[in-house]
Design a protein around this motif. Structure first.
Motif, PDB file in Angstrom:
ATOM      1  N   HIS A  80       0.860  -1.200   0.000  1.00 47.54           N
ATOM      2  CA  HIS A  80       0.000   0.000   0.000  1.00 47.54           C
ATOM      3  C   HIS A  80       0.888   1.239   0.000  1.00 47.54           C
ATOM      4  O   HIS A  80       1.459   1.602   1.029  1.00 47.54           O
ATOM      5  CB  HIS A  80      -0.906  -0.021   1.244  1.00 47.54           C
ATOM      6  CG  HIS A  80      -1.868   1.128   1.339  1.00 47.54           C
ATOM      7  ND1 HIS A  80      -3.154   0.971   1.792  1.00 47.54           N
ATOM      8  CD2 HIS A  80      -1.740   2.460   1.070  1.00 47.54           C
ATOM      9  CE1 HIS A  80      -3.776   2.140   1.780  1.00 47.54           C
ATOM     10  NE2 HIS A  80      -2.931   3.062   1.367  1.00 47.54           N
ATOM     11  N   HIS A  82       1.453   5.383  -2.005  1.00 48.63           N
ATOM     12  CA  HIS A  82       1.066   6.441  -2.949  1.00 48.63           C
ATOM     13  C   HIS A  82       2.383   7.074  -3.418  1.00 48.63           C
ATOM     14  O   HIS A  82       2.608   8.263  -3.245  1.00 48.63           O
ATOM     15  CB  HIS A  82       0.185   7.484  -2.261  1.00 48.63           C
ATOM     16  CG  HIS A  82      -1.022   6.916  -1.578  1.00 48.63           C
ATOM     17  ND1 HIS A  82      -2.287   7.011  -2.098  1.00 48.63           N
ATOM     18  CD2 HIS A  82      -1.157   6.209  -0.412  1.00 48.63           C
ATOM     19  CE1 HIS A  82      -3.162   6.414  -1.283  1.00 48.63           C
ATOM     20  NE2 HIS A  82      -2.492   5.921  -0.252  1.00 48.63           N
ATOM     21  N   LYS A 149      -0.475   3.498  -6.064  1.00 45.26           N
ATOM     22  CA  LYS A 149      -1.834   3.898  -6.410  1.00 45.26           C
ATOM     23  C   LYS A 149      -1.837   5.216  -7.176  1.00 45.26           C
ATOM     24  O   LYS A 149      -0.984   6.077  -6.932  1.00 45.26           O
ATOM     25  CB  LYS A 149      -2.655   4.107  -5.128  1.00 45.26           C
ATOM     26  CG  LYS A 149      -2.719   2.890  -4.221  1.00 45.26           C
ATOM     27  CD  LYS A 149      -3.462   3.229  -2.927  1.00 45.26           C
ATOM     28  CE  LYS A 149      -3.251   2.175  -1.854  1.00 45.26           C
ATOM     29  NZ  LYS A 149      -3.863   0.888  -2.143  1.00 45.26           N
ATOM     30  N   HIS A 250      -9.609   1.531   1.202  1.00 44.75           N
ATOM     31  CA  HIS A 250      -9.192   2.322   2.359  1.00 44.75           C
ATOM     32  C   HIS A 250     -10.406   2.288   3.291  1.00 44.75           C
ATOM     33  O   HIS A 250     -11.435   2.901   2.966  1.00 44.75           O
ATOM     34  CB  HIS A 250      -8.920   3.766   1.955  1.00 44.75           C
ATOM     35  CG  HIS A 250      -7.582   4.001   1.319  1.00 44.75           C
ATOM     36  ND1 HIS A 250      -7.231   3.498   0.096  1.00 44.75           N
ATOM     37  CD2 HIS A 250      -6.501   4.702   1.768  1.00 44.75           C
ATOM     38  CE1 HIS A 250      -5.994   3.890  -0.196  1.00 44.75           C
ATOM     39  NE2 HIS A 250      -5.526   4.622   0.804  1.00 44.75           N
ATOM     40  N   HIS A 273      -5.873   0.194   6.423  1.00 39.38           N
ATOM     41  CA  HIS A 273      -5.967   1.223   7.484  1.00 39.38           C
ATOM     42  C   HIS A 273      -6.550   0.598   8.753  1.00 39.38           C
ATOM     43  O   HIS A 273      -5.828   0.239   9.642  1.00 39.38           O
ATOM     44  CB  HIS A 273      -6.798   2.454   7.083  1.00 39.38           C
ATOM     45  CG  HIS A 273      -5.991   3.511   6.437  1.00 39.38           C
ATOM     46  ND1 HIS A 273      -5.064   4.232   7.119  1.00 39.38           N
ATOM     47  CD2 HIS A 273      -5.970   3.969   5.162  1.00 39.38           C
ATOM     48  CE1 HIS A 273      -4.488   5.094   6.297  1.00 39.38           C
ATOM     49  NE2 HIS A 273      -5.012   4.951   5.103  1.00 39.38           N
ATOM     50  N   ASP A 324       2.214   2.791   3.353  1.00 36.04           N
ATOM     51  CA  ASP A 324       1.346   3.911   2.948  1.00 36.04           C
ATOM     52  C   ASP A 324       2.188   5.138   2.602  1.00 36.04           C
ATOM     53  O   ASP A 324       1.744   6.275   2.781  1.00 36.04           O
ATOM     54  CB  ASP A 324       0.308   4.246   4.030  1.00 36.04           C
ATOM     55  CG  ASP A 324      -0.825   5.139   3.504  1.00 36.04           C
ATOM     56  OD1 ASP A 324      -1.001   5.205   2.279  1.00 36.04           O
ATOM     57  OD2 ASP A 324      -1.528   5.762   4.323  1.00 36.04           O
TER      58      ASP A 324
END
Ligand code: ZN
Length: 414
Positions: A80, A82, A149, A250, A273, A324
């Protein structure tokens, strides 16, 4: 690439029995072999075991690595992130340190939307250039597979620009990359009064276009108050499922609106999460076999509550840890650091943290048939650490002890 690695002081296989993931007490069983050898043929692991038992015939053309004194672990799978973005948000970090909340900063023009503005203004080339630096840092710190992502474009051209950049990076980079479409990351400023129209744009245009081009492995939605409702998330994720795309969510980060129950109902690969997950959510994930992905770095960086990881493991839900990595809520991609935080703040054992960051992370990307453990048949993604034993990787935190990195059988020295 053929490679024979001998004299490994401690080989942490994580799994030796072809398991897709581990849950409950078996997360503590790391399948450790002392004084080990690993044989890699054509980029894949063909033999593992004690050096004294090694009697295989090796290919004529083979490189050798003497791993004396080193500890070997599967490469981390960061399921996960970004990691594709433009601009950085040090100013918000300073404001938060001075006591401002994430929500206060977002309503003053910061937050996700400030990165959206920077990404919209950036070219695909600029985005890729930024990401390459991060991907190189990840690989050096032991991450051999990463999910990236979209979700900072929030309109058709810029979401497609992000997905194209992720796919092009996947083709050119050694690190393994899984591409996730997160067009529903936040409500675009243009659609605050008519979010339903944006949901329709995603379902009727963007998703079918990306699916036709096989440009995504997963579709994800940020389902929470102030973002996308359970009904809107269901609409998007059902559209993705109809197109044959696996789904992620999420879920339960800021409030409890039933997001993880929806993830389980739709057969999501992972619900991520989970800071606010309740008993119904945990039970639903357990029944569905959905991976619970916790993000300890976010709670640490924002100084907010942690997901109830002990409760999730206790209920038999397979737990994964991911970074994340993103410019707002966790500017770190160090998986060893995430594992240390998981141990000190969520009370995972070092063994559970290692399983969660390797095999279970791979399962969260539908990739545990290929990576996440050191066992015959899988691609050779192995990190060698110069530490006294495997627990040091979590215990001696804040320093990268990776000495050699093997990605898909290719040996990189740093
Ligand atoms: Zn995220």
């Amino acid at each position: 690439m053929n490679l024979l690695i001998k004299n490994i002081k401690q080989l942490v296989t994580v799994s030796a029995a072809g398991k897709r993931f581990k849950a409950g007490p078996e997360m503590n069983d790391l399948g450790i072999v002392e004084n080990a050898t690993v044989l890699i043929e054509n980029g894949r692991i063909s033999w593992t075991g004690r050096t004294s038992d090694f009697e295989q015939t090796v290919p004529d053309s083979i490189d050798t690595l003497d791993a004396e004194g080193l500890v070997a672990l599967p490469g981390f799978v960061d399921s996960h992130t970004h990691a594709l973005f433009a601009g950085t948000r040090e100013n918000e970090f300073a404001l938060r340190s001075a006591g401002k909340s994430y929500t206060e900063i977002a309503s003053a023009g910061g937050g996700i939307l400030s990165t959206v503005a920077a990404v919209r203004a950036a070219t695909k080339k600029e985005l890729k250039k930024n990401a390459r630096k991060h991907l190189d840092g990840m690989l050096r710190s032991g991450t051999t597979t990463v999910e990236i992502k979209s979700g900072y474009g929030l309109n058709e051209p810029d979401e497609i620009k992000m997905m194209d950049a992720i796919n092009e990076l996947a083709d050119e980079q050694l690190i393994g990359i899984a591409a996730t479409f997160l067009g529903a990351h936040a409500v675009p400023p243009e659609y605050t009064e008519n979010t339903g129209e944006y949901v329709q744009l995603i379902c009727s245009r963007i998703l079918p276009y990306l699916a036709r081009r096989k440009a995504l492995q997963f579709c994800d939605v940020f389902c929470d108050n102030g973002f996308f409702s359970v009904d809107q998330a269901r609409t998007i994720l059902e559209a993705a499922r109809t197109l044959g795309i696996s789904i992620k969510m999420h879920a339960d980060q800021l409030s409890q609106i039933g997001a993880s129950v929806l993830a389980a109902e739709l057969g999501a690969v992972s619900a991520d999460h989970l800071e606010k997950i309740d008993d119904a959510g945990i039970a639903a994930l357990q029944r569905a076999g959905t991976i619970a992905t916790v993000l300890p770095g976010v709670s640490f960086f924002l100084n907010e509550e942690y997901s109830p990881a002990r409760k999730i493991i206790g209920a038999g839900v397979p737990l994964a840890i991911a970074s994340d990595f993103n410019p707002g809520s966790n500017m770190s991609f160090s998986m060893p650091l995430m594992m240390t935080i998981a141990c000190t703040q969520m009370r995972l054992t070092p063994e559970e943290a290692i399983t969660a960051a390797t095999l279970n992370g791979a399962a969260a990307l539908n990739m545990s048939g290929q990576t996440g453990s050191i066992e015959p048949g899988k691609q050779a993604d192995i990190i060698f650490y110069d530490v006294p034993n495997y627990r040091s990787i979590v215990y001696h935190y804040g320093t990268n002890f990776a000495a050699h990195i093997v990605k898909h059988g290719t040996l990189l020295d740093y």
